[in-house]
Design a protein around this motif. Structure first.
Motif, PDB file in Angstrom:
ATOM      1  N   PRO A  66      41.534  29.216  49.440  1.00  0.00           N
ATOM      2  CA  PRO A  66      41.470  29.812  48.102  1.00  0.00           C
ATOM      3  C   PRO A  66      40.072  30.273  47.769  1.00  0.00           C
ATOM      4  O   PRO A  66      39.103  29.714  48.225  1.00  0.00           O
ATOM      5  CB  PRO A  66      41.884  28.650  47.194  1.00  0.00           C
ATOM      6  CG  PRO A  66      41.530  27.433  47.955  1.00  0.00           C
ATOM      7  CD  PRO A  66      41.685  27.759  49.401  1.00  0.00           C
ATOM      8  N   ASP A  67      39.996  31.300  46.971  1.00  0.00           N
ATOM      9  CA  ASP A  67      38.711  31.782  46.503  1.00  0.00           C
ATOM     10  C   ASP A  67      38.323  30.905  45.330  1.00  0.00           C
ATOM     11  O   ASP A  67      39.025  30.838  44.341  1.00  0.00           O
ATOM     12  CB  ASP A  67      38.876  33.245  46.056  1.00  0.00           C
ATOM     13  CG  ASP A  67      37.539  33.865  45.740  1.00  0.00           C
ATOM     14  OD1 ASP A  67      37.516  35.069  45.536  1.00  0.00           O
ATOM     15  OD2 ASP A  67      36.517  33.152  45.715  1.00  0.00           O
ATOM     16  N   GLN A  68      37.214  30.186  45.432  1.00  0.00           N
ATOM     17  CA  GLN A  68      36.836  29.268  44.380  1.00  0.00           C
ATOM     18  C   GLN A  68      36.061  29.931  43.274  1.00  0.00           C
ATOM     19  O   GLN A  68      35.314  29.303  42.558  1.00  0.00           O
ATOM     20  CB  GLN A  68      35.987  28.122  44.977  1.00  0.00           C
ATOM     21  CG  GLN A  68      36.802  27.181  45.822  1.00  0.00           C
ATOM     22  CD  GLN A  68      37.912  26.543  44.989  1.00  0.00           C
ATOM     23  OE1 GLN A  68      37.703  26.082  43.884  1.00  0.00           O
ATOM     24  NE2 GLN A  68      39.114  26.522  45.523  1.00  0.00           N
ATOM     25  N   GLY A  69      36.199  31.215  43.137  1.00  0.00           N
ATOM     26  CA  GLY A  69      35.510  31.905  42.053  1.00  0.00           C
ATOM     27  C   GLY A  69      34.242  32.556  42.540  1.00  0.00           C
ATOM     28  O   GLY A  69      33.645  33.354  41.852  1.00  0.00           O
ATOM     29  N   ALA A  70      33.777  32.226  43.732  1.00  0.00           N
ATOM     30  CA  ALA A  70      32.577  32.873  44.264  1.00  0.00           C
ATOM     31  C   ALA A  70      33.029  34.141  44.955  1.00  0.00           C
ATOM     32  O   ALA A  70      33.502  34.122  46.070  1.00  0.00           O
ATOM     33  CB  ALA A  70      31.876  31.938  45.236  1.00  0.00           C
ATOM     34  N   VAL A  71      32.938  35.262  44.258  1.00  0.00           N
ATOM     35  CA  VAL A  71      33.412  36.521  44.816  1.00  0.00           C
ATOM     36  C   VAL A  71      32.540  36.958  45.976  1.00  0.00           C
ATOM     37  O   VAL A  71      32.998  37.582  46.911  1.00  0.00           O
ATOM     38  CB  VAL A  71      33.429  37.609  43.715  1.00  0.00           C
ATOM     39  CG1 VAL A  71      33.815  38.949  44.272  1.00  0.00           C
ATOM     40  CG2 VAL A  71      34.408  37.217  42.630  1.00  0.00           C
ATOM     41  N   HIS A  72      31.271  36.591  45.918  1.00  0.00           N
ATOM     42  CA  HIS A  72      30.399  36.916  47.045  1.00  0.00           C
ATOM     43  C   HIS A  72      30.709  35.942  48.173  1.00  0.00           C
ATOM     44  O   HIS A  72      30.936  34.775  47.957  1.00  0.00           O
ATOM     45  CB  HIS A  72      28.936  36.811  46.638  1.00  0.00           C
ATOM     46  CG  HIS A  72      28.630  35.546  45.910  1.00  0.00           C
ATOM     47  ND1 HIS A  72      28.750  35.429  44.545  1.00  0.00           N
ATOM     48  CD2 HIS A  72      28.230  34.339  46.336  1.00  0.00           C
ATOM     49  CE1 HIS A  72      28.423  34.211  44.182  1.00  0.00           C
ATOM     50  NE2 HIS A  72      28.089  33.524  45.249  1.00  0.00           N
TER      51      HIS A  72
ATOM     52  N   VAL B  56      29.785  33.943  51.640  1.00  0.00           N
ATOM     53  CA  VAL B  56      28.586  33.446  52.301  1.00  0.00           C
ATOM     54  C   VAL B  56      28.599  33.858  53.756  1.00  0.00           C
ATOM     55  O   VAL B  56      29.501  33.500  54.506  1.00  0.00           O
ATOM     56  CB  VAL B  56      28.527  31.899  52.199  1.00  0.00           C
ATOM     57  CG1 VAL B  56      27.326  31.372  52.933  1.00  0.00           C
ATOM     58  CG2 VAL B  56      28.513  31.480  50.755  1.00  0.00           C
TER      59      VAL B  56
ATOM     60  N   TYR C 195      36.220  33.349  35.743  1.00  0.00           N
ATOM     61  CA  TYR C 195      34.968  33.605  36.451  1.00  0.00           C
ATOM     62  C   TYR C 195      35.096  34.717  37.488  1.00  0.00           C
ATOM     63  O   TYR C 195      34.247  35.619  37.548  1.00  0.00           O
ATOM     64  CB  TYR C 195      34.438  32.306  37.070  1.00  0.00           C
ATOM     65  CG  TYR C 195      33.094  32.446  37.742  1.00  0.00           C
ATOM     66  CD1 TYR C 195      32.960  32.248  39.110  1.00  0.00           C
ATOM     67  CD2 TYR C 195      31.955  32.771  37.004  1.00  0.00           C
ATOM     68  CE1 TYR C 195      31.724  32.377  39.726  1.00  0.00           C
ATOM     69  CE2 TYR C 195      30.719  32.898  37.612  1.00  0.00           C
ATOM     70  CZ  TYR C 195      30.602  32.698  38.970  1.00  0.00           C
ATOM     71  OH  TYR C 195      29.377  32.829  39.573  1.00  0.00           O
ATOM     72  N   PRO C 196      36.140  34.700  38.341  1.00  0.00           N
ATOM     73  CA  PRO C 196      36.285  35.830  39.272  1.00  0.00           C
ATOM     74  C   PRO C 196      36.378  37.162  38.550  1.00  0.00           C
ATOM     75  O   PRO C 196      35.851  38.175  39.027  1.00  0.00           O
ATOM     76  CB  PRO C 196      37.597  35.513  40.007  1.00  0.00           C
ATOM     77  CG  PRO C 196      37.752  34.053  39.908  1.00  0.00           C
ATOM     78  CD  PRO C 196      37.147  33.670  38.583  1.00  0.00           C
TER      79      PRO C 196
ATOM     80  N   ARG D 269      32.889  38.089  37.605  1.00  0.00           N
ATOM     81  CA  ARG D 269      32.101  38.453  38.785  1.00  0.00           C
ATOM     82  C   ARG D 269      32.488  39.816  39.341  1.00  0.00           C
ATOM     83  O   ARG D 269      31.713  40.445  40.049  1.00  0.00           O
ATOM     84  CB  ARG D 269      32.267  37.399  39.899  1.00  0.00           C
ATOM     85  CG  ARG D 269      31.691  36.032  39.562  1.00  0.00           C
ATOM     86  CD  ARG D 269      30.225  36.047  39.333  1.00  0.00           C
ATOM     87  NE  ARG D 269      29.502  36.465  40.522  1.00  0.00           N
ATOM     88  CZ  ARG D 269      28.216  36.787  40.527  1.00  0.00           C
ATOM     89  NH1 ARG D 269      27.536  36.761  39.408  1.00  0.00           N
ATOM     90  NH2 ARG D 269      27.628  37.148  41.651  1.00  0.00           N
ATOM     91  N   SER D 270      33.714  40.250  39.041  1.00  0.00           N
ATOM     92  CA  SER D 270      34.099  41.580  39.515  1.00  0.00           C
ATOM     93  C   SER D 270      33.796  42.656  38.478  1.00  0.00           C
ATOM     94  O   SER D 270      34.281  43.775  38.567  1.00  0.00           O
ATOM     95  CB  SER D 270      35.584  41.588  39.894  1.00  0.00           C
ATOM     96  OG  SER D 270      36.368  41.311  38.764  1.00  0.00           O
TER      97      SER D 270
ATOM     98  N   GLU E 151      27.901  26.136  42.462  1.00  0.00           N
ATOM     99  CA  GLU E 151      27.860  27.597  42.420  1.00  0.00           C
ATOM    100  C   GLU E 151      26.440  28.099  42.692  1.00  0.00           C
ATOM    101  O   GLU E 151      26.251  29.092  43.407  1.00  0.00           O
ATOM    102  CB  GLU E 151      28.334  28.080  41.046  1.00  0.00           C
ATOM    103  CG  GLU E 151      28.398  29.591  40.883  1.00  0.00           C
ATOM    104  CD  GLU E 151      29.401  30.272  41.792  1.00  0.00           C
ATOM    105  OE1 GLU E 151      30.326  29.589  42.273  1.00  0.00           O
ATOM    106  OE2 GLU E 151      29.247  31.473  42.047  1.00  0.00           O
TER     107      GLU E 151
ATOM    108  N   ASN F  24      25.239  30.504  45.721  1.00  0.00           N
ATOM    109  CA  ASN F  24      24.472  31.731  45.518  1.00  0.00           C
ATOM    110  C   ASN F  24      23.191  31.737  46.336  1.00  0.00           C
ATOM    111  O   ASN F  24      22.790  32.766  46.878  1.00  0.00           O
ATOM    112  CB  ASN F  24      24.117  31.885  44.036  1.00  0.00           C
ATOM    113  CG  ASN F  24      25.198  32.606  43.264  1.00  0.00           C
ATOM    114  OD1 ASN F  24      25.272  33.824  43.259  1.00  0.00           O
ATOM    115  ND2 ASN F  24      26.077  31.844  42.633  1.00  0.00           N
TER     116      ASN F  24
ATOM    117  N   GLY G 116      43.546  33.143  40.945  1.00  0.00           N
ATOM    118  CA  GLY G 116      42.304  32.662  41.549  1.00  0.00           C
ATOM    119  C   GLY G 116      41.352  33.797  41.877  1.00  0.00           C
ATOM    120  O   GLY G 116      40.231  33.576  42.329  1.00  0.00           O
TER     121      GLY G 116
END
Lengths: 151, 490
Positions: free
Chosen positions: A63-69, A71, B98-99, B102-103, B218, B222, B294
């Motif tokens: 799942p994407d945990q909200g970090a769209v970028h 790593v 949040y997604p 971020r988009s 988070e 980053n 999500g």
């Protein structure tokens, strides 16, 4: 990766169950005792860990945990070093909070972080460190929240 | 007719200039407090109680209501913009809020959240007005066994619906439950898993874990991206405000989430958090595009926001009708009421109708006040995404640290926050869902207490967990949610 996670879960569950076995099983007035729920959790964790070891990667995509970028793994050593540096610097800040006081410690902390995360923007970094420390000091003071001062 | 005249009289009380000012100030302060992870509405109301001593009981309750709603929306803002929920019931908002931010759709996300909160909140206050007394009698039917089954169902639902591997979801939930066993056992007073550390006798504070996993985790993600050269600047995309299509997509989830939120929020305890989880899980189950959840799905944001606000109204039902607080915030309000010499309970509607209806009607106005205050500021809030990532991440780390320090003035808590930050970062790398963990941490203590109480009352007979229609129904739903997921993945 899933196999390692499962293995970690199995090991963790064994340690957890071993610690739970030192708890008394029943106490007067409580027929179940404080160990029953930990045994239940530990047992399920053991089972779930075993499933992950035996059937890794089963189910949908991670799942994407909200970090769209995403790593990139191009430089894992630098990544680890960078993360460790942030954690160590934060630890130093926490230890310095009381003896040095919130204003000074926070300005220095922010300057260090900003120099690392927002390099070559010295004026902006200094302004951010000073401004946000002053603003937060005022806000918490207005809310009656005590913060350590150096004297 | 008598109720109607009381409602009208209540509006007259709520609309007095002094009370409107108290509402505005409360909503403004509440929003600021809600924005700061680590404070949240409970701490905010507690901090602001002394301010209200200059007001009469009606005025102070109205201010509390303003703070309550303001803090809830402030927590939404921090959930959407910086992935840091200020309270447990905002955790599900981060999943899609949040997604979306971020988009590049931060403005739309905040507006959808405001719209869902306002609509569901307003409708739930109507329900509170009409159904408070009948619903209280149903809430009384929930005993330890029913509570345990409800919490088990909520956790199972989120673990199996969190996306990715079901085993990882369940493992995350179990880890959360294990963490809740750290500390002093409430029933026996014995220390468990503290390994001799006195700082762990009270367990690990929830906010330390949440701020660590979400905010610090988070930031570390980053940093990793920064070092790998993978950070791309976020730009606001499309119209600042949400489009008509996005608003249309939010309507049905808002209504559904509102109903779920109100009914579950009536239950004393973790009603608000469970409500947001169930609302999210329901929308995902009913959606034709569950894979979009999500990643910024409108329904995934609208439903838990609607449920959160609606459950907040629901939590007033047991407070006003039974004198039993439905949440930590209403517990503080109960304390404030007692300070003023007022005892909530069934007779409150008869003895102090001005207070009850003044409070309920101020909640209508409070909802409206939130729109008035925050919608014009959406543009400002949304533009936070233009702050350079390096500066934003540094500030998040700093604010998180200070906020956690203010809980217990404990350096130990700060180091625990870093540990959970590392765990949160690791979870992201390993594809472990975080929602089941967080829910388990919120519910774990109550779940264990309910389990042990139910077993004690039934003299060790486990059939007590299916002994009543409510408990049996929840048991069936739990099994069905797992079986359905296993079937759907084949």
């Amino acid at each position: 990766m899933d196999r390692y996670l499962g293995l970690g879960a199995v090991v963790g569950a064994v340690i957890y169950l071993a610690a739970a076995s030192r708890l008394p099983t029943a106490v007067l007035g409580d027929p179940l005792g404080p160990a029953v729920f930990p045994y239940f959790i530990g047992g399920l964790m053991l089972l779930t860990g075993a499933v992950l070891v035996v059937r890794p990667g089963s189910g949908g995509p991670a799942p994407d945990q909200g970090a769209v970028h995403h790593v990139a793994d191009a430089q894992p050593l630098w990544t680890v070093l960078g993360i460790v540096a942030i954690l160590v610097w934060s630890g130093v800040y926490f230890l310095a909070l009381r003896p040095v006081g919130y204003p000074v410690a926070t300005v220095l902390y922010l300057l260090g972080l900003l120099t690392f995360m927002h390099p070559r923007h010295h004026v902006a970094n200094v302004a951010t460190a000073l401004g946000s420390t002053a603003a937060s000091s005022l806000l918490f003071s207005a809310l009656g929240v005590p913060l350590p001062t150096s004297f | 007719m008598d109720t109607l005249s009381q409602i009208v009289a209540g509006f007259a009380v709520a609309a007095e200039p002094g009370n409107l000012l108290a509402l505005f100030v409360g909503a403004l302060l509440g929003t600021v407090i809600g924005l700061l992870p680590g404070l949240g509405p409970v701490a905010g109301i507690s901090l602001l109680i002394p301010l209200t001593f200059s007001l009469d009981p009606v005025g102070s309750l109205i201010m509390f209501a303003g703070i309550y709603y303001g803090a809830a929306y402030g927590s939404t803002i921090s959930s959407v913009l910086i992935n840091t929920p200020g309270e447990a019931s905002s955790v599900m908002t981060t999943m899609d809020g949040y997604p979306m931010a971020r988009s590049g759709r931060a403005g739309a996300a905040l507006l959808i959240a405001a719209f869902a909160s306002f609509v569901a909140g307003t409708l739930s206050i109507v329900a509170l007005t009409l159904l408070a007394l009948p619903l209280a009698s149903i809430a009384l039917k929930f005993g330890p066994a029913e509570y345990f089954m409800l919490m088990l169902f909520a956790m199972t639902a989120v673990a199996v619906l969190s996306g990715g591997s079901m085993a990882k979801g369940i493992l995350a939930a179990l880890l959360g439950l294990a963490v809740t066993t750290i500390g002093t056992d409430l029933q026996t007073g014995l220390a468990r898993f503290t390994f001799g550390a006195p700082q762990l006798l009270d367990g690990i504070p929830f906010l330390v874990q949440v701020v660590g996993i979400f905010a610090v985790g988070e930031v570390l993600s980053n940093v990793a991206s920064l070092l790998a050269g993978g950070v791309t600047a976020v730009r606001l995309r499309g119209p600042l405000w949400c489009t008509r299509d996005e608003l249309r997509q939010a309507v049905v989830p808002t209504l559904r989430g509102g109903v779920i939120g109100f009914l579950v929020g009536v239950l004393p305890g973790a009603g608000q958090t469970i409500a947001t989880v169930l609302a999210y899980a329901t929308e995902k189950r009913l959606s034709k595009t569950p894979e979009a959840f999500g990643k910024g799905a409108v329904a995934g944001l609208a439903a838990p926001e609607a449920a959160n606000n609606s459950a907040a109204s629901g939590s007033f039902v047991p407070l006003l009708t039974l004198g039993v607080p439905g949440s930590a915030t209403t517990a503080v309000m109960l304390g404030a009421l007692i300070l003023y010499g007022i005892q909530p309970g069934p007779m409150l509607f008869q003895t102090r109708p001005d207070l009850v209806w003044g409070l309920i009607n101020s909640m209508y106005l409070g909802n409206l006040m939130l729109l008035v205050l925050n919608v014009p500021l959406v543009g400002l809030f949304a533009r936070l995404v233009y702050v350079p990532q390096g500066i934003l991440m540094a500030l998040i780390l700093c604010i998180s640290s200070v906020s956690i320090y203010t809980i217990n003035e404990s350096t130990f808590d700060l180091f625990m926050m870093l540990v959970f930050g590392a765990i949160g970062f690791g979870a992201r790398r390993l594809g472990m869902p975080v929602a089941p963990y967080v829910l388990a941490v919120v519910l774990g203590g109550m779940m264990e207490q309910s389990f042990r109480q139910a077993m004690t009352l039934s003299l060790g007979n486990p059939t007590t967990f299916v002994g009543s229609p409510i408990a049996a129904g929840l048991f069936v739903l739990t099994i069905a949610s797992v079986a359905w997921q296993l079937y759907a993945r084949k």
